[in-house]
Design an enzyme around this catalytic site. Structure first.
Site, PDB file in Angstrom:
ATOM      1  N   HIS A 217      36.137  57.080  33.760  1.00  0.00           N
ATOM      2  CA  HIS A 217      36.070  56.173  32.611  1.00  0.00           C
ATOM      3  C   HIS A 217      34.641  55.897  32.150  1.00  0.00           C
ATOM      4  O   HIS A 217      34.439  55.359  31.068  1.00  0.00           O
ATOM      5  CB  HIS A 217      36.739  54.834  32.961  1.00  0.00           C
TER       6      HIS A 217
ATOM      7  N   HIS B 222      38.755  47.037  29.504  1.00  0.00           N
ATOM      8  CA  HIS B 222      39.047  48.382  30.007  1.00  0.00           C
ATOM      9  C   HIS B 222      37.735  48.992  30.511  1.00  0.00           C
ATOM     10  O   HIS B 222      36.692  48.858  29.868  1.00  0.00           O
ATOM     11  CB  HIS B 222      39.649  49.251  28.900  1.00  0.00           C
TER      12      HIS B 222
ATOM     13  N   GLU C  80      36.454  51.866  30.418  1.00  0.00           N
ATOM     14  CA  GLU C  80      35.751  52.723  29.462  1.00  0.00           C
ATOM     15  C   GLU C  80      34.966  51.881  28.449  1.00  0.00           C
ATOM     16  O   GLU C  80      33.822  52.214  28.097  1.00  0.00           O
ATOM     17  CB  GLU C  80      36.737  53.648  28.730  1.00  0.00           C
TER      18      GLU C  80
ATOM     19  N   THR D 160      38.409  56.382  23.918  1.00  0.00           N
ATOM     20  CA  THR D 160      39.030  57.712  23.770  1.00  0.00           C
ATOM     21  C   THR D 160      40.544  57.704  23.958  1.00  0.00           C
ATOM     22  O   THR D 160      41.200  58.687  23.640  1.00  0.00           O
ATOM     23  CB  THR D 160      38.428  58.706  24.789  1.00  0.00           C
TER      24      THR D 160
ATOM     25  N   SER E  83      45.605  52.998  30.156  1.00  0.00           N
ATOM     26  CA  SER E  83      45.633  52.736  28.716  1.00  0.00           C
ATOM     27  C   SER E  83      46.412  53.811  27.971  1.00  0.00           C
ATOM     28  O   SER E  83      47.276  53.512  27.138  1.00  0.00           O
ATOM     29  CB  SER E  83      44.200  52.669  28.177  1.00  0.00           C
TER      30      SER E  83
END
Length: 321
Positions: free
Chosen positions: A82, A132, A134, A173, A232
């Site tokens: 991530h 999250h 990322e 992404t 996700s």
């Protein structure tokens, strides 16, 4: 006399399951274990799948939340797929750790884009989900106050950037393609001079898996998305299935987690898997279904994938030797 099992037609989405970035990250941990032996430390879950994490833990991987949990020594530490904030590799350098970055190259692309925009004096808007890993990693590439998270259309309406003529945006992404398109359209309507990415930030695997689900969802009575709740891209697949007309879409981690009371008299079922879910779990779920139905399985393919990412350099060089 035993009651005969009802028939069930399973439509298997393709592509599904592991993407190239996930394969690379898992291979990095396994290669590091093969070369250096246990323990190999991994900051955060290497990918968001409990089965994968537990499998690697049994082989000698030790998962930590932060680097301060790792004792001094020469054991490798791997950063998850991530991505991480800049402060993490900086800390690893300070502590002279043997760090291996398994960040997905498509996430690294977003990091580089954001850094270039900031260097050129643009304020960066990041479309993504708060908390999250990322998003934490991408926001951590830039100084505080130079990047703003945008989660919803309401966020777009509330935005008050320092210079409306000097903006750029990037995205997480693993988002819903359709949701993100709505938010980006709203951003572009408010800030017509905003700079867009050269190439779509939502990764090929996320897009391809969502397209396959959109095709299958209207054809089935229910859809199972194989994946972990903290994934996700798996959660987005479930939402995409519902929006595409599937009456019941559920996220299922393992065969043993199926809630049979929810399926009743279905005759068709779609199955897909998030980009961090291994194919062995898809097979396990089909085996579980075969205990309750007479199953037939047909694959519905929307595109072929042939993307490959090489291992991180530290592991490639040793593997070559």
């Amino acid at each position: 006399m035993k009651k005969p099992l009802p028939p069930l037609s399973i439509l298997l989405c393709a592509p599904r399951g592991f993407c190239a970035g996930v394969v690379r990250a898992i291979d990095a941990v396994e290669k590091a274990l093969a070369i250096h032996g246990a323990p190999v430390y991994v900051r955060h879950e290497i990918v968001h799948n409990k089965y994968v994490v537990e499998s690697l833990r049994k082989k000698g991987a030790v998962f930590v939340k932060e680097l301060h949990e790792i004792p001094d020594g020469d054991a490798p530490v791997i950063f998850s797929a991530h991505g991480v904030p800049k402060s993490v590799p900086e800390e690893a350098i300070r502590r002279r750790m043997f760090a291996i970055d398994a960040t997905c190259p498509l996430v690294t692309k977003v990091h580089r884009e954001a850094a270039i925009h900031a260097k050129r004096g643009r304020h960066v808007l990041l479309v993504g989900h708060s908390g999250h890993p990322e998003v934490v990693g991408t926001m951590g590439q830039l100084p505080e106050g130079t990047i703003t998270l945008v989660e919803t259309l309401d966020d777009v309406a509330r935005l008050d950037p320092p210079d409306t003529d000097n903006l750029a945006f990037v995205t997480q992404t693993t988002l819903s393609v359709d949701d993100t398109a709505q938010i980006v359209a709203a951003l572009q309507a408010r800030f017509p001079k905003m700079i867009a990415p050269h190439k779509e930030d939502i990764c090929y695997a996320t897009t391809n898996r969502q397209e396959a689900v959109k095709k299958v969802a209207p054809m089935v009575d229910a859809m199972i998305v194989v994946g972990s709740p903290n994934s996700s891209n798996s959660q987005r697949l479930r939402e995409v299935a519902e929006r595409a007309g599937c009456p019941l879409a559920t996220l299922v981690n393992r065969g043993q987690d199926i809630d049979w009371t929810r399926y009743g008299a279905i005759s068709t079922l779609g199955i897909t898997a998030g980009a961090s879910a291994p194919e062995v779990l898809v097979e396990e779920i089909i085996d579980a279904l075969a205990q309750h139905y007479v199953v037939t399985v047909e694959t519905v393919t929307t595109t072929e994938e042939d993307v490959f990412f090489p291992l991180p350099r530290e592991l490639r060089d040793v593997a070559a030797e």
